[in-house]
Scaffold this active site. Structure first.
Site, short mmCIF file in Angstrom:
data_model
loop_
_atom_site.label_atom_id
_atom_site.label_comp_id
_atom_site.label_asym_id
_atom_site.label_seq_id
_atom_site.Cartn_x
_atom_site.Cartn_y
_atom_site.Cartn_z
N SER A 99 5.21 4.49 7.62
CA SER A 99 5.72 5.64 8.37
C SER A 99 6.70 5.16 9.44
O SER A 99 7.71 5.81 9.71
CB SER A 99 4.57 6.41 9.02
OG SER A 99 3.70 6.90 8.03
N ARG A 146 -0.67 -3.10 1.55
CA ARG A 146 0.71 -3.25 1.08
C ARG A 146 1.07 -4.70 0.84
O ARG A 146 1.78 -5.04 -0.08
CB ARG A 146 1.69 -2.69 2.11
CG ARG A 146 1.76 -1.21 2.12
CD ARG A 146 2.35 -0.71 3.39
NE ARG A 146 1.40 -0.90 4.48
CZ ARG A 146 1.45 -0.25 5.61
NH1 ARG A 146 2.41 0.60 5.83
NH2 ARG A 146 0.55 -0.46 6.53
N HIS A 180 1.48 6.70 0.88
CA HIS A 180 0.18 7.35 1.11
C HIS A 180 -0.21 8.19 -0.12
O HIS A 180 -1.35 8.15 -0.57
CB HIS A 180 0.25 8.31 2.32
CG HIS A 180 0.44 7.63 3.64
ND1 HIS A 180 1.47 7.95 4.48
CD2 HIS A 180 -0.29 6.69 4.29
CE1 HIS A 180 1.37 7.24 5.61
NE2 HIS A 180 0.32 6.46 5.51
N LYS A 200 -0.78 5.67 19.44
CA LYS A 200 0.37 5.31 18.60
C LYS A 200 1.59 6.18 18.89
O LYS A 200 2.62 6.05 18.22
CB LYS A 200 -0.01 5.45 17.11
CG LYS A 200 -0.93 4.35 16.62
CD LYS A 200 -0.92 4.31 15.10
CE LYS A 200 -1.54 3.04 14.58
NZ LYS A 200 -1.46 2.96 13.11
#
Ligand code: ADP
Length: 162
Positions: A128, A90, A17, A41
């Site tokens: 994460s 990514r 990030h 989430k």
């Protein structure tokens, strides 16, 4: 002044990030990191904790604002007078979902563009979720997150286990 909004859950902020934020500042004059509650989430850290961690990691980088955000992203972008949404890509696997989101957002607000940036290769495998997994199993976090984030992650996981 060109402003980019970088939205996400940031549970917690990783080197990936931070790399995207730094790269964004080569394109935008200012980056607003918009941290979403995203209860669906089931984040490990609450919104205030996630905001605080982004602030801490980015404190020495000028022209970064960190703010909470909820609701429809494009409305927030329009309201705030920003010029584009920033997202990180990514791998090809990110592409389909991001492409769909960008097109929906464009349908909702014609003038809001999405800008995709690629991280440095060394961060292209970071998420994460993976970092939380590594922490859960006692692995070293030093290559993935700021030392203070590693400390908070380990403390949170310890407290959940006890
Ligand atoms: P979200 O819930 O919106 O996916 P995340 O915090 O997981 O929130 O990610 C926010 C944005 O940062 C997304 O565009 C995601 O693809 C990007 N991102 C996350 N990790 C990386 C990384 N290692 N390299 C580049 N971009 C990343």
């Amino acid at each position: 002044m060109k402003i980019g909004i970088y939205p996400g859950t940031f549970d917690p902020i990783t080197h990936g990030h931070a790399d995207i934020i730094t790269r964004s500042l080569r394109v935008f004059d200012k980056v607003v990191v918009a941290v979403a509650p995203n209860p669906s989430k089931h984040p490990l850290f609450n919104l205030a904790e996630r905001l605080d961690m982004v602030q801490l990691v980015m404190k020495d980088v000028g022209q970064v604002e960190v703010t909470p955000f909820d609701g429809l992203l494009v409305s927030y972008v329009e309201r705030s007078g920003a010029h584009a949404i920033i997202r990180g890509l990514r791998a090809i696997s990110d592409f389909e979902h991001e492409f769909q989101m960008a097109l929906i957002n464009r349908k909702l607000a014609k003038t809001v563009e999405t800008v995709f940036l690629m991280p440095s290769e060394e961060y292209s495998y970071l998420s994460s979720t993976i970092i939380k997994d590594v922490a859960q199993h006692g692995g070293s976090l030093s290559d993935f997150v700021h030392p203070e984030i590693a400390r908070r992650l380990q403390a949170r996981i310890r407290s959940l286990k006890s």
